[in-house]
Write a protein that holds these residues in place. Structure first.
Motif, short mmCIF file in Angstrom:
data_model
loop_
_atom_site.label_atom_id
_atom_site.label_comp_id
_atom_site.label_asym_id
_atom_site.label_seq_id
_atom_site.Cartn_x
_atom_site.Cartn_y
_atom_site.Cartn_z
N PRO A 174 -86.92 -98.89 122.93
CA PRO A 174 -88.22 -99.21 122.31
C PRO A 174 -88.13 -99.45 120.80
O PRO A 174 -88.84 -100.30 120.25
CB PRO A 174 -89.08 -97.97 122.61
CG PRO A 174 -88.10 -96.87 122.81
CD PRO A 174 -86.92 -97.51 123.46
N THR A 175 -87.23 -98.72 120.14
CA THR A 175 -87.12 -98.85 118.68
C THR A 175 -86.63 -100.23 118.28
O THR A 175 -87.23 -100.92 117.43
CB THR A 175 -86.16 -97.78 118.12
OG1 THR A 175 -86.62 -96.48 118.49
CG2 THR A 175 -86.08 -97.88 116.60
N MET A 176 -85.54 -100.66 118.90
CA MET A 176 -84.96 -101.96 118.56
C MET A 176 -85.81 -103.11 119.08
O MET A 176 -85.91 -104.16 118.45
CB MET A 176 -83.53 -102.03 119.09
CG MET A 176 -82.57 -101.09 118.37
SD MET A 176 -81.07 -100.72 119.31
CE MET A 176 -80.42 -102.35 119.58
N PHE A 177 -86.43 -102.90 120.25
CA PHE A 177 -87.31 -103.94 120.78
C PHE A 177 -88.49 -104.16 119.83
O PHE A 177 -88.85 -105.30 119.53
CB PHE A 177 -87.84 -103.55 122.16
CG PHE A 177 -88.80 -104.56 122.73
CD1 PHE A 177 -88.33 -105.69 123.38
CD2 PHE A 177 -90.17 -104.37 122.60
CE1 PHE A 177 -89.22 -106.63 123.88
CE2 PHE A 177 -91.06 -105.30 123.10
CZ PHE A 177 -90.58 -106.43 123.75
N ALA A 178 -89.09 -103.08 119.34
CA ALA A 178 -90.23 -103.20 118.43
C ALA A 178 -89.82 -103.89 117.13
O ALA A 178 -90.55 -104.77 116.64
CB ALA A 178 -90.81 -101.81 118.14
N ALA A 179 -88.67 -103.50 116.58
CA ALA A 179 -88.21 -104.10 115.33
C ALA A 179 -87.93 -105.59 115.51
O ALA A 179 -88.34 -106.42 114.68
CB ALA A 179 -86.95 -103.39 114.84
N SER A 180 -87.26 -105.93 116.62
CA SER A 180 -86.94 -107.33 116.88
C SER A 180 -88.19 -108.15 117.15
O SER A 180 -88.36 -109.26 116.63
CB SER A 180 -85.98 -107.43 118.08
OG SER A 180 -84.77 -106.76 117.82
N ALA A 181 -89.09 -107.61 117.98
CA ALA A 181 -90.31 -108.33 118.32
C ALA A 181 -91.19 -108.54 117.09
O ALA A 181 -91.80 -109.61 116.93
CB ALA A 181 -91.08 -107.55 119.39
N TYR A 182 -91.24 -107.53 116.21
CA TYR A 182 -92.05 -107.65 115.00
C TYR A 182 -91.51 -108.77 114.10
O TYR A 182 -92.29 -109.59 113.58
CB TYR A 182 -92.05 -106.32 114.26
CG TYR A 182 -92.82 -106.33 112.95
CD1 TYR A 182 -94.21 -106.43 112.95
CD2 TYR A 182 -92.16 -106.23 111.73
CE1 TYR A 182 -94.92 -106.44 111.76
CE2 TYR A 182 -92.86 -106.24 110.54
CZ TYR A 182 -94.24 -106.34 110.55
OH TYR A 182 -94.95 -106.37 109.37
#
Length: 262
Positions: A180-188
């Motif tokens: 979730p952490t990397m997905f959120a950073a990448s998606a943002y």
């Protein structure tokens, strides 16, 4: 950035994302030594290829991801601190990413911690169960890694060990929390790029993103398997020494006047 440079960066991402040596720091340094312009596409590429690493975790531990809703609730607890603090300090974090000095110093300091961390927890009672409270505390430890060079993996693994988790359980929860952490950073970052009408990427650049994610996925698969096996047998010390050597080399190059183009 050409295709060879993109592949090299993706290999570095795949190797370093789940090892306690700072993937962000290594990609910043590698980009500098290869002379890659620190433009909008490079910044997006370095974040976006984390998608490939994320998928490797899901591929290796897919049974855990379909096991129960409690698993996801704990990940949410652990993810919340980074989500809130990352949103509030996003501009400041981006500014820190520009500093190779910060990366080098954090590599050295983090290396010193890793050299002694096994002794700190040696002989203490350990377990494998991650409670909601433990998950939240690990999430706060992960926030330390917003300083480039610290290593998200190192911060969250040490956070787990402070809560009595075994090295293996700490490392695996760190992998899960990366999703979730990397997905959120990448998606943002992707959303910001999409909404910015002044930015546009060529078909060649989109192709580089695809190549980077595939390479990062394949390399991360091997890196995760290696790290878990090595960590159980030998601990963190070698990663500590490695971080210190890399950090000191960078500081020496800066002191000698080398322009690292960050």
């Amino acid at each position: 950035m050409d295709s060879i440079q993109a592949i090299i960066l993706a290999i570095i991402e795949g190797i370093t994302e789940f090892l306690p040596i700072s993937s962000t720091g290594h990609m910043i340094i590698a980009s500098s030594f290869m002379g890659i312009d620190n433009d909008n596409f490079t910044k997006l590429f370095e974040v976006n290829i984390q998608f490939g690493a994320i998928i490797s975790v899901i591929a290796l531990y897919w049974k855990r991801f379909v096991q129960s809703l409690q698993f996801y609730y704990k990940l949410i607890y652990a993810f919340l601190p980074a989500a809130v603090i990352g949103f509030l300090l996003n501009d400041y974090i981006d500014m820190l990413l520009e500093s190779v000095i910060v990366v080098a110093i954090m590599l050295v300091l983090g290396g010193i911690v890793l050299i002694f961390i096994d002794k700190v927890f040696e002989g203490k009672e350990q377990h494998d169960e991650v409670s909601y409270g433990t998950a939240l505390k690990i999430g706060f430890f992960q926030c330390i890694a917003m300083i480039p060079g610290v290593s998200r993996s190192a911060a969250s693994i040490i956070g787990g060990m402070t809560q009595g988790l075994t090295r293996k359980s700490s490392a695996e929860f760190s992998f899960f929390l990366a999703v979730p952490t990397m997905f959120a950073a990448s998606a943002y970052k992707m959303l910001k790029a999409y909404l910015d009408e002044t930015l546009s990427f060529s078909s060649e650049e989109i192709q580089l993103l695809v190549i980077g994610n595939v390479v990062a996925f394949l390399v991360a698969l091997a890196a995760i398997k290696f790290f878990i096996s090595y960590l159980q047998k030998y601990g963190f010390k070698v990663f500590g020494y490695y971080r210190i050597v890399v950090g000191l080399i960078i500081l020496l190059l800066v002191a000698l006047g080398y322009d690292l183009n960050i």
